[in-house]
Motif scaffolding. Sequence first.
Motif, PDB file in Angstrom:
ATOM      1  N   ASN A 186      41.611  12.716 -25.802  1.00 12.84           N
ATOM      2  CA  ASN A 186      41.889  12.923 -27.229  1.00 12.84           C
ATOM      3  C   ASN A 186      40.722  12.331 -28.003  1.00 12.84           C
ATOM      4  O   ASN A 186      40.600  11.117 -28.098  1.00 12.84           O
ATOM      5  CB  ASN A 186      43.208  12.222 -27.596  1.00 12.84           C
ATOM      6  CG  ASN A 186      43.440  12.192 -29.095  1.00 12.84           C
ATOM      7  OD1 ASN A 186      42.859  12.970 -29.835  1.00 12.84           O
ATOM      8  ND2 ASN A 186      44.303  11.281 -29.547  1.00 12.84           N
ATOM      9  N   LYS A 189      40.145  12.434 -31.127  1.00 12.27           N
ATOM     10  CA  LYS A 189      40.477  12.016 -32.506  1.00 12.27           C
ATOM     11  C   LYS A 189      39.414  12.576 -33.466  1.00 12.27           C
ATOM     12  O   LYS A 189      38.965  13.701 -33.276  1.00 12.27           O
ATOM     13  CB  LYS A 189      40.583  10.496 -32.582  1.00 12.27           C
ATOM     14  CG  LYS A 189      41.469   9.920 -31.475  1.00 12.27           C
ATOM     15  CD  LYS A 189      41.799   8.485 -31.670  1.00 12.27           C
ATOM     16  CE  LYS A 189      42.545   7.985 -30.449  1.00 12.27           C
ATOM     17  NZ  LYS A 189      43.176   6.710 -30.641  1.00 12.27           N
ATOM     18  N   HIS A 225      51.370  12.352 -32.128  1.00  8.26           N
ATOM     19  CA  HIS A 225      50.544  11.205 -31.708  1.00  8.26           C
ATOM     20  C   HIS A 225      50.873  10.019 -32.610  1.00  8.26           C
ATOM     21  O   HIS A 225      51.211  10.191 -33.783  1.00  8.26           O
ATOM     22  CB  HIS A 225      49.058  11.579 -31.829  1.00  8.26           C
ATOM     23  CG  HIS A 225      48.160  10.527 -31.278  1.00  8.26           C
ATOM     24  ND1 HIS A 225      47.758   9.442 -32.027  1.00  8.26           N
ATOM     25  CD2 HIS A 225      47.617  10.365 -30.049  1.00  8.26           C
ATOM     26  CE1 HIS A 225      46.979   8.666 -31.270  1.00  8.26           C
ATOM     27  NE2 HIS A 225      46.893   9.207 -30.060  1.00  8.26           N
ATOM     28  N   GLU A 258      49.136   8.021 -34.201  1.00  8.89           N
ATOM     29  CA  GLU A 258      48.407   7.967 -35.482  1.00  8.89           C
ATOM     30  C   GLU A 258      49.019   8.945 -36.485  1.00  8.89           C
ATOM     31  O   GLU A 258      49.038   8.681 -37.690  1.00  8.89           O
ATOM     32  CB  GLU A 258      46.914   8.236 -35.244  1.00  8.89           C
ATOM     33  CG  GLU A 258      46.252   7.008 -34.626  1.00  8.89           C
ATOM     34  CD  GLU A 258      45.144   7.306 -33.639  1.00  8.89           C
ATOM     35  OE1 GLU A 258      44.557   8.401 -33.687  1.00  8.89           O
ATOM     36  OE2 GLU A 258      44.872   6.418 -32.798  1.00  8.89           O
ATOM     37  N   GLU A 263      52.937   6.741 -24.943  1.00  5.63           N
ATOM     38  CA  GLU A 263      51.837   5.928 -25.452  1.00  5.63           C
ATOM     39  C   GLU A 263      52.414   4.768 -26.256  1.00  5.63           C
ATOM     40  O   GLU A 263      52.733   4.941 -27.452  1.00  5.63           O
ATOM     41  CB  GLU A 263      50.927   6.761 -26.343  1.00  5.63           C
ATOM     42  CG  GLU A 263      50.310   7.949 -25.642  1.00  5.63           C
ATOM     43  CD  GLU A 263      49.035   8.407 -26.330  1.00  5.63           C
ATOM     44  OE1 GLU A 263      48.002   8.408 -25.666  1.00  5.63           O
ATOM     45  OE2 GLU A 263      49.073   8.711 -27.521  1.00  5.63           O
ATOM     46  N   ALA A 321      49.408  -0.451 -27.410  1.00  6.36           N
ATOM     47  CA  ALA A 321      48.324  -0.326 -26.418  1.00  6.36           C
ATOM     48  C   ALA A 321      47.272   0.696 -26.833  1.00  6.36           C
ATOM     49  O   ALA A 321      46.300   0.893 -26.121  1.00  6.36           O
ATOM     50  CB  ALA A 321      48.912   0.072 -25.066  1.00  6.36           C
ATOM     51  N   ILE A 322      47.451   1.338 -27.994  1.00  2.00           N
ATOM     52  CA  ILE A 322      46.518   2.403 -28.374  1.00  2.00           C
ATOM     53  C   ILE A 322      45.349   1.823 -29.162  1.00  2.00           C
ATOM     54  O   ILE A 322      45.530   1.254 -30.248  1.00  2.00           O
ATOM     55  CB  ILE A 322      47.227   3.498 -29.189  1.00  2.00           C
ATOM     56  CG1 ILE A 322      48.315   4.135 -28.326  1.00  2.00           C
ATOM     57  CG2 ILE A 322      46.230   4.549 -29.646  1.00  2.00           C
ATOM     58  CD1 ILE A 322      49.086   5.221 -28.998  1.00  2.00           C
ATOM     59  N   GLY A 323      44.171   1.925 -28.564  1.00  2.00           N
ATOM     60  CA  GLY A 323      42.951   1.464 -29.220  1.00  2.00           C
ATOM     61  C   GLY A 323      42.855  -0.039 -29.363  1.00  2.00           C
ATOM     62  O   GLY A 323      42.039  -0.547 -30.128  1.00  2.00           O
ATOM     63  N   GLY A 352      47.067   4.731 -23.596  1.00  2.00           N
ATOM     64  CA  GLY A 352      46.965   3.404 -24.232  1.00  2.00           C
ATOM     65  C   GLY A 352      45.912   2.592 -23.524  1.00  2.00           C
ATOM     66  O   GLY A 352      46.187   2.004 -22.480  1.00  2.00           O
ATOM     67  N   SER A 353      44.675   2.619 -24.061  1.00  2.00           N
ATOM     68  CA  SER A 353      43.563   1.831 -23.506  1.00  2.00           C
ATOM     69  C   SER A 353      43.323   2.092 -22.017  1.00  2.00           C
ATOM     70  O   SER A 353      43.051   1.162 -21.260  1.00  2.00           O
ATOM     71  CB  SER A 353      43.785   0.339 -23.787  1.00  2.00           C
ATOM     72  OG  SER A 353      43.804   0.103 -25.182  1.00  2.00           O
ATOM     73  N   VAL A 354      43.422   3.361 -21.620  1.00  2.84           N
ATOM     74  CA  VAL A 354      43.062   3.715 -20.236  1.00  2.84           C
ATOM     75  C   VAL A 354      41.538   3.641 -20.101  1.00  2.84           C
ATOM     76  O   VAL A 354      40.800   4.107 -20.972  1.00  2.84           O
ATOM     77  CB  VAL A 354      43.565   5.131 -19.879  1.00  2.84           C
ATOM     78  CG1 VAL A 354      43.070   5.547 -18.494  1.00  2.84           C
ATOM     79  CG2 VAL A 354      45.087   5.176 -19.949  1.00  2.84           C
ATOM     80  N   VAL A 399      43.697   9.903 -22.791  1.00  9.51           N
ATOM     81  CA  VAL A 399      42.684   8.872 -23.018  1.00  9.51           C
ATOM     82  C   VAL A 399      42.046   9.068 -24.388  1.00  9.51           C
ATOM     83  O   VAL A 399      41.595  10.168 -24.707  1.00  9.51           O
ATOM     84  CB  VAL A 399      41.576   8.983 -21.934  1.00  9.51           C
ATOM     85  CG1 VAL A 399      40.595   7.835 -22.050  1.00  9.51           C
ATOM     86  CG2 VAL A 399      42.191   9.048 -20.537  1.00  9.51           C
ATOM     87  N   GLY A 400      42.012   8.016 -25.185  1.00 10.81           N
ATOM     88  CA  GLY A 400      41.364   8.095 -26.498  1.00 10.81           C
ATOM     89  C   GLY A 400      39.919   7.641 -26.395  1.00 10.81           C
ATOM     90  O   GLY A 400      39.032   8.393 -25.974  1.00 10.81           O
ATOM     91  N   GLY A 401      39.662   6.391 -26.749  1.00  7.09           N
ATOM     92  CA  GLY A 401      38.296   5.858 -26.841  1.00  7.09           C
ATOM     93  C   GLY A 401      37.442   6.129 -25.612  1.00  7.09           C
ATOM     94  O   GLY A 401      36.268   6.517 -25.737  1.00  7.09           O
TER      95      GLY A 401
HETATM   96  C1  PEP Z   1      45.128   7.979 -27.723  1.00 10.88           C
HETATM   97  O1  PEP Z   1      44.550   8.152 -28.789  1.00 10.88           O
HETATM   98  O2  PEP Z   1      45.928   8.847 -27.349  1.00 10.88           O
HETATM   99  C2  PEP Z   1      44.844   6.766 -26.955  1.00 10.88           C
HETATM  100  C3  PEP Z   1      45.593   6.515 -25.926  1.00 10.88           C
HETATM  101  O3  PEP Z   1      43.795   5.977 -27.379  1.00 10.88           O
HETATM  102  P1  PEP Z   1      43.056   4.806 -26.544  1.00 10.88           P
HETATM  103  O4  PEP Z   1      42.841   5.327 -25.146  1.00 10.88           O
HETATM  104  O5  PEP Z   1      41.778   4.562 -27.275  1.00 10.88           O
HETATM  105  O6  PEP Z   1      43.968   3.616 -26.542  1.00 10.88           O
END
Ligand code: PEP
Length: 243
Positions: free
Chosen positions: A8, A10, A92, A94, A162, A166-168, A201-203, A222-224
Motif C-alpha cells: 500500500n 498511500k 484502511h 487512515e 491491521e 502497529a501502522i506506521g 502493521g510495520s511489516v 505492507v505500507g512504509g
Molecule cells: C498500511 O498502511 O497498510 C500499513 C500496514 O503501514 P505500515 O506497514 O507502514 O505500518
Amino acid sequence: MAKVVAGNWKMHHGPVATERFFSRFRPEVRDDSVRLVFFPPDLSLSTAIDSARTRADFGVQNIHWQAAGALTGEISAEMAKEAGAALVLIGHSERRHVFGETDAEVDRKVGAAVRAGLVPVVCVGEQLEERRAGRLDEVLRRQVGAFAGSLAGVAEFMVAYEPVWAIGTGETATPGDASEAHGIVRDALGALGRAPVLYGGSVKPGNAAALMSARDVDGVLVGGASLDPDVFARIAEAGAGAG
Ligand code: PEP
C-alpha cells in the motif's frame, strides 16, 4: 495457497517514481510463488500496470460507493475497474481514523466494489485503547459484521487485519497476536468461506517470515516498507519461503 504480499503506497510514488520503482524491483523478483499486489496512488495506476512487467495484480486505495456524481475528488469502483484495477482497499485505518469513515460507509463501498467486479480487500483492526480494554474480539466482530452481508456469494475477497497501534509506528503484533486476531476474523466471517486474511502493521524483512508462518496468516499488507523496491523484494522472498 500462495502467500499474498501486498504493498500500500498511500500518497507516495507519482508516475515517475513508480516507473523507477519497477525498473529496480523487476530484476529482484526471482520467485513467483507469492501473489504480489500493488496499491499505488490513482494517478500512478496506469504507469504501474504498464511498467511493472512482473506477475502482479493492481488495485486502488479507496473508492466512493456511487458509480458517478457531483463528488469532487472521488473515484468510483467502475472507473477504477476501467483503468485496470483488479482490487480495492476498503476501510484502511487512515480512511477510518483520519477521514472519519464509518462501518456503514465501509459496507457501502464493499457493495460498490462487488457490483463493479473489483476484489475488495477490507481492513479491520483495533485501536490501542480498545486492545488495552480487552475489546479486541468485540471490535473485530463489529467491523467484520458491518460488511459481511455484502460479501454473501462473492467468489473472491480478502480481509486485512491491521492493528491501528502497529501502522506506521514500528510496533508490530507478535505472530501469536496476529494468529489470535485472524482466528477471530475467520470466525466472524463464518459461512463466507476461507478468504485470505492478511496481516498489516510495520511489516519489515526482519519480521515478515515469522508473521507469514503464523497460523491463519495468509499474507501481509505492507505500507512504509513497500516503497523501497529492494526492501519489498525481500518481504516477497520471505513470503515465498513461508508459503
Ligand atoms: C498500511 O498502511 O497498510 C500499513 C500496514 O503501514 P505500515 O506497514 O507502514 O505500518
